[in-house]
Design an enzyme around this catalytic site. Structure first.
Site, short mmCIF file in Angstrom:
data_model
loop_
_atom_site.label_atom_id
_atom_site.label_comp_id
_atom_site.label_asym_id
_atom_site.label_seq_id
_atom_site.Cartn_x
_atom_site.Cartn_y
_atom_site.Cartn_z
N HIS A 178 -32.18 -1.45 -18.84
CA HIS A 178 -33.11 -2.36 -18.51
C HIS A 178 -34.68 -2.04 -17.95
O HIS A 178 -34.72 -1.65 -16.76
CB HIS A 178 -32.58 -3.34 -17.52
CG HIS A 178 -31.28 -4.32 -17.90
ND1 HIS A 178 -31.57 -5.49 -18.46
CD2 HIS A 178 -30.17 -3.82 -18.18
CE1 HIS A 178 -30.24 -5.69 -19.08
NE2 HIS A 178 -29.39 -5.04 -18.67
N CYS A 185 -30.90 -3.97 -23.95
CA CYS A 185 -29.47 -4.17 -23.62
C CYS A 185 -28.69 -4.75 -24.74
O CYS A 185 -28.58 -4.19 -25.99
CB CYS A 185 -29.18 -4.79 -22.27
SG CYS A 185 -27.63 -4.56 -21.51
N GLU A 241 -37.14 -3.52 -17.33
CA GLU A 241 -37.69 -4.62 -16.11
C GLU A 241 -37.05 -4.51 -14.89
O GLU A 241 -37.73 -4.65 -13.99
CB GLU A 241 -37.22 -5.91 -16.59
CG GLU A 241 -36.10 -6.39 -16.73
CD GLU A 241 -35.03 -6.19 -17.82
OE1 GLU A 241 -33.97 -6.62 -17.82
OE2 GLU A 241 -35.64 -5.31 -18.62
#
Length: 206
Positions: A178, A76, A180
């Site tokens: 993202h 990001c 994750e």
């Protein structure tokens, strides 16, 4: 082992939770000497690129980061920090990858920030996207994007304009989304990144 560059501008909790789920060992990097302990590195980041850059300067880690030869992944704002410049605060960034970070224009008639799931059209030959379908969905939250450039873009996304959702120059990688928070595809990308340190295959893009 993965070293997370800690400079007070990243969503460390969700990243650490993902690495724990994947049973990947990691530690925190606070100073230049810490880099020697790890096989690859992640630069997280959320919020304002200019503020993140100033915090990174305050840690005195930038010279060491620029000289890294092992795999590096910016996530990001961490990806945007790899570029030359951001329109956000007219901020000069590290210049590791010679691209510009720009604001989504109102003329594109899209909602800003770009939030939610979107398709990522990746280069299936790039090791970062190994075993990930080339039109997989990933989770985004951002108002600024890195311009598309065929020399460095390894994945692109459409949101009023085609932009770089993943970039690479030598051992430096960046993803605007993202991983994750992106389910199975995101977890596979993190595993692929961790594997780069073992394979020493960086697949230079230029």
């Amino acid at each position: 082992m993965i070293g997370i560059v800690y400079y007070g501008a990243g969503n460390i909790f969700s990243l650490k939770a993902a690495l724990d789920r994947l049973d990947l060992s990691y530690g925190m990097i606070h100073n230049a000497k810490d880099f020697d302990q790890y096989d690859c590195y992640i630069i997280p980041g959320v919020g304002h690129a200019g503020t993140a850059m100033q915090k990174l300067k305050d840690t005195a880690l930038i010279p060491a980061i620029i000289q890294l030869k092992k795999p590096v992944l910016g996530i990001c704002v961490g990806m945007q920090l790899l570029s030359n410049h951001s329109e956000e605060g007219d901020s000069k960034l590290t210049g590791i990858i010679p691209l510009e970070t720009k604001l989504f224009s109102e003329t594109l008639q899209v909602k800003v920030p770009h939030t939610g799931w979107n398709k990522v059209f990746s280069n299936p030959d790039n090791p970062l996207f190994k075993d990930i379908p080339k039109d997989s969905h990933f989770y985004f939250v951002h108002s600024y994007y890195i311009e598309f450039n065929s020399n460095f873009t390894i994945a692109a996304t459409e949101y009023g304009i085609k932009f770089s959702s993943a970039i690479q120059k030598d051992n430096f990688y960046g993803v605007q989304f993202h991983p994750e928070k992106s389910g199975i595809a995101g977890e596979q990308l993190i595993k692929n990144f961790a594997q780069l340190a073992k394979s020493h295959v960086y697949n230079s893009s230029n």
